[in-house]
Write a protein that holds these residues in place. Sequence first.
Motif, PDB file in Angstrom:
ATOM      1  N   SER A 137      28.088  16.042 -13.671  1.00  0.00           N
ATOM      2  CA  SER A 137      29.238  16.655 -12.998  1.00  0.00           C
ATOM      3  C   SER A 137      30.499  15.838 -13.221  1.00  0.00           C
ATOM      4  CB  SER A 137      28.958  16.782 -11.498  1.00  0.00           C
ATOM      5  OG  SER A 137      27.887  17.638 -11.265  1.00  0.00           O
ATOM      6  N   VAL A 138      30.376  14.514 -13.081  1.00  0.00           N
ATOM      7  CA  VAL A 138      31.546  13.653 -13.276  1.00  0.00           C
ATOM      8  C   VAL A 138      32.037  13.738 -14.714  1.00  0.00           C
ATOM      9  CG1 VAL A 138      32.339  11.272 -13.273  1.00  0.00           C
ATOM     10  CG2 VAL A 138      30.933  12.102 -11.390  1.00  0.00           C
ATOM     11  N   ALA A 139      31.078  13.725 -15.663  1.00  0.00           N
ATOM     12  CA  ALA A 139      31.470  13.794 -17.080  1.00  0.00           C
ATOM     13  C   ALA A 139      32.187  15.104 -17.382  1.00  0.00           C
ATOM     14  CB  ALA A 139      30.234  13.647 -17.965  1.00  0.00           C
ATOM     15  N   SER A 140      31.660  16.212 -16.847  1.00  0.00           N
ATOM     16  CA  SER A 140      32.307  17.505 -17.108  1.00  0.00           C
ATOM     17  C   SER A 140      33.671  17.573 -16.438  1.00  0.00           C
ATOM     18  CB  SER A 140      31.416  18.649 -16.617  1.00  0.00           C
ATOM     19  OG  SER A 140      31.290  18.626 -15.216  1.00  0.00           O
ATOM     20  N   GLU A 141      33.800  16.947 -15.254  1.00  0.00           N
ATOM     21  CA  GLU A 141      35.095  16.949 -14.563  1.00  0.00           C
ATOM     22  C   GLU A 141      36.127  16.156 -15.357  1.00  0.00           C
ATOM     23  OE1 GLU A 141      34.804  16.082 -10.443  1.00  0.00           O
ATOM     24  OE2 GLU A 141      36.940  15.652 -10.217  1.00  0.00           O
ATOM     25  N   LEU A 142      35.711  14.985 -15.847  1.00  0.00           N
ATOM     26  CA  LEU A 142      36.644  14.170 -16.627  1.00  0.00           C
ATOM     27  C   LEU A 142      37.019  14.868 -17.927  1.00  0.00           C
ATOM     28  CD1 LEU A 142      35.026  10.634 -16.125  1.00  0.00           C
ATOM     29  CD2 LEU A 142      37.097  11.538 -15.051  1.00  0.00           C
ATOM     30  N   PHE A 143      36.017  15.482 -18.562  1.00  0.00           N
ATOM     31  CA  PHE A 143      36.281  16.208 -19.816  1.00  0.00           C
ATOM     32  C   PHE A 143      37.233  17.378 -19.567  1.00  0.00           C
ATOM     33  CE2 PHE A 143      34.959  19.655 -22.738  1.00  0.00           C
ATOM     34  CZ  PHE A 143      35.318  19.063 -23.941  1.00  0.00           C
ATOM     35  N   GLY A 144      36.962  18.150 -18.517  1.00  0.00           N
ATOM     36  CA  GLY A 144      37.811  19.289 -18.204  1.00  0.00           C
ATOM     37  C   GLY A 144      39.212  18.861 -17.823  1.00  0.00           C
ATOM     38  N   ARG A 145      39.325  17.765 -17.062  1.00  0.00           N
ATOM     39  CA  ARG A 145      40.651  17.300 -16.660  1.00  0.00           C
ATOM     40  C   ARG A 145      41.462  16.877 -17.869  1.00  0.00           C
ATOM     41  NH1 ARG A 145      40.467  12.874 -12.115  1.00  0.00           N
ATOM     42  NH2 ARG A 145      39.298  14.553 -11.165  1.00  0.00           N
ATOM     43  N   ARG A 146      40.796  16.184 -18.813  1.00  0.00           N
ATOM     44  CA  ARG A 146      41.495  15.753 -20.019  1.00  0.00           C
ATOM     45  C   ARG A 146      41.996  16.959 -20.834  1.00  0.00           C
ATOM     46  NH1 ARG A 146      41.245  11.187 -23.270  1.00  0.00           N
ATOM     47  NH2 ARG A 146      40.946  10.096 -21.297  1.00  0.00           N
ATOM     48  N   LEU A 147      41.134  17.958 -20.952  1.00  0.00           N
ATOM     49  CA  LEU A 147      41.537  19.135 -21.712  1.00  0.00           C
ATOM     50  C   LEU A 147      42.663  19.895 -21.022  1.00  0.00           C
ATOM     51  CD1 LEU A 147      38.236  20.696 -23.111  1.00  0.00           C
ATOM     52  CD2 LEU A 147      40.062  19.557 -24.358  1.00  0.00           C
ATOM     53  N   ARG A 148      42.611  19.980 -19.682  1.00  0.00           N
ATOM     54  CA  ARG A 148      43.677  20.682 -18.966  1.00  0.00           C
ATOM     55  C   ARG A 148      45.021  19.971 -19.133  1.00  0.00           C
ATOM     56  NH1 ARG A 148      39.891  21.347 -14.765  1.00  0.00           N
ATOM     57  NH2 ARG A 148      40.976  19.863 -13.451  1.00  0.00           N
ATOM     58  N   ARG A 149      44.981  18.631 -19.107  1.00  0.00           N
ATOM     59  CA  ARG A 149      46.223  17.877 -19.326  1.00  0.00           C
ATOM     60  C   ARG A 149      46.750  18.127 -20.730  1.00  0.00           C
ATOM     61  NH1 ARG A 149      44.629  11.996 -16.689  1.00  0.00           N
ATOM     62  NH2 ARG A 149      44.827  12.609 -14.506  1.00  0.00           N
ATOM     63  N   ALA A 150      45.825  18.185 -21.690  1.00  0.00           N
ATOM     64  CA  ALA A 150      46.260  18.447 -23.066  1.00  0.00           C
ATOM     65  C   ALA A 150      46.886  19.828 -23.177  1.00  0.00           C
ATOM     66  CB  ALA A 150      45.073  18.318 -24.008  1.00  0.00           C
ATOM     67  N   LEU A 151      46.306  20.801 -22.455  1.00  0.00           N
ATOM     68  CA  LEU A 151      46.861  22.155 -22.488  1.00  0.00           C
ATOM     69  C   LEU A 151      48.245  22.193 -21.866  1.00  0.00           C
ATOM     70  CD1 LEU A 151      43.811  24.420 -21.582  1.00  0.00           C
ATOM     71  CD2 LEU A 151      45.170  24.484 -23.674  1.00  0.00           C
TER      72      LEU A 151
END
Length: 556
Positions: free
Chosen positions: A539-553
Amino acid sequence: MTGRTVATRRLAGLLLVVVPLVWSWRQAVPAGTEVVNRGGLSLVGDLLAAALHPQLSVDFLAVVLDAAVVTLIFAALGTAGALVIGLPGGLVLSDAAWNGRPPPAARLLRLLVRGVLVAARSVHELVWALLLVSVLGLDPLAAVLAIAIPFGAQTAKVFAETFDGVPSGPLLALRNAGARPAPALAYGLFPAAAPLLLSYSFYRFECAIRSAVILGVVGVGGLGQELVVSLQSRNWDEVWTLVGVVLLLSAAADLWSTRLRRDRAVVTCSDWSAGLGSGRRGSARPARSRWARWSAAVVVPGLIVAWLASEVSLSGLTSPRTRELTGRLLDDMWPPALPPGGWPALGDAVPDTVAMAILAMAVAVVITMAAGPWAMRARHAAMDEHARPVRRLLRGALWWAARALLLVLRSVPPTVWAVIALLVFFPGVLPGALALGLYTGGILGRLVAEAWESVDTRPSHALRAIGTPGWLASVAAVVPPSAHHLATYTLYRFEVCIRETAVVGVVGAAGLGRLLAENLAAFRFPAVTTLLIVSFALSVASELFGRRLRRALRAS
């Protein structure tokens, strides 16, 4: 930015979508394996045929009414418990609540509180319910706490962001005038944050109703339990009656919550869902709302009635039996151990879980793209000004159909979708992904449609005014921001979807959830600890991955 850079980024984005999808499909449908359970297709036919003849006998309706009341009580008390956890937790985590840099002891306390809350909200409420039932038995308190703990952790995070987001001028003025901390917070911070806190509280209640239905799987009562019993006994007419009541409850909560948010806080459901609600500070002063006053007026009496009717007693938390069982459970859970099958079993479950979430999001995105454009209120109204009556009627019918479809998809618990999917497919990743995809599609479709309603259409009107064809103007002016909304909310729901794979796993789909349910049923608690740790890390890994991608977007 050069053309080559843009092309490279688009190619990377395409690969980021296609490669995981292909891998997930191969994971869900290995070569040479039979997927469809032909023997179960007749059962699905029986289920659909019973839709026209729901069970409406007086005795059964009395059972359904009682279950509906139990579900509402669990949702109301669970939400109240979440607020009890969330309010002090939000104050501890908020920077605005502290006068300057906190002392070292306070910083350590904040670090501990933050860690505990992150761990609490990373475990799905269904897993909390399974653990609490091990200690409290089938007590209503187990259902209330199973909602209150993870929802409280999430509420604390949102409340802290809300406190930090409201204008700090009144609070600073009171502090500079020598006001004590408590009065300064009461008069300088809470009045500005109150509309947003109230809005989020009712949004949580809406979510709690869905969670209370899901908790029926563990046998704590309510509509979810009746649904599972009717599905297992293949009383399809009862299933349709129960689904109808779940839809009515969800629709009522949806309308109430939406009306309150729009009247009071200028914050949408999609904002709250993606953690953007606290960012709408100061955009508009909330209007006085009779709806909000009536809602606030019924909260306290409603909670008192719910408490008395539920017969929930906090004494169960401190009884000698609870202390003994809690101590025994903690002893049994430590040290962690591998589940039967060892590392290979764990190594198979983790990719199955990820593949299930990816395919579920693919299903959800397809549903959103098909139904979302028709479920938008603002765009629909704007087009009506120049439309003929027949077209307006047709568009109105499509709007209601799209809204009803999304409501049905998100109101029926994923466990029920999974049980139906398991009639068609053999247990594995595919039925779990389909069940989660249908459920998530209902939520994602609503969030994205709500976000699309706020897309600025003035560029489209301007293009039309200079002679650009209507479809081209819409594509050029509306599609880019709409695609951004879809990508942002898809990434957010993917993080949630990883956590919710536990729900469909409990009824036998696949992944970590299935392993978790099997080991809980066999009382192999050291293995349960290992699976919870792995789920938390995922869950933490997916949250960090998703947060990084959202910032990139956002930066693109």
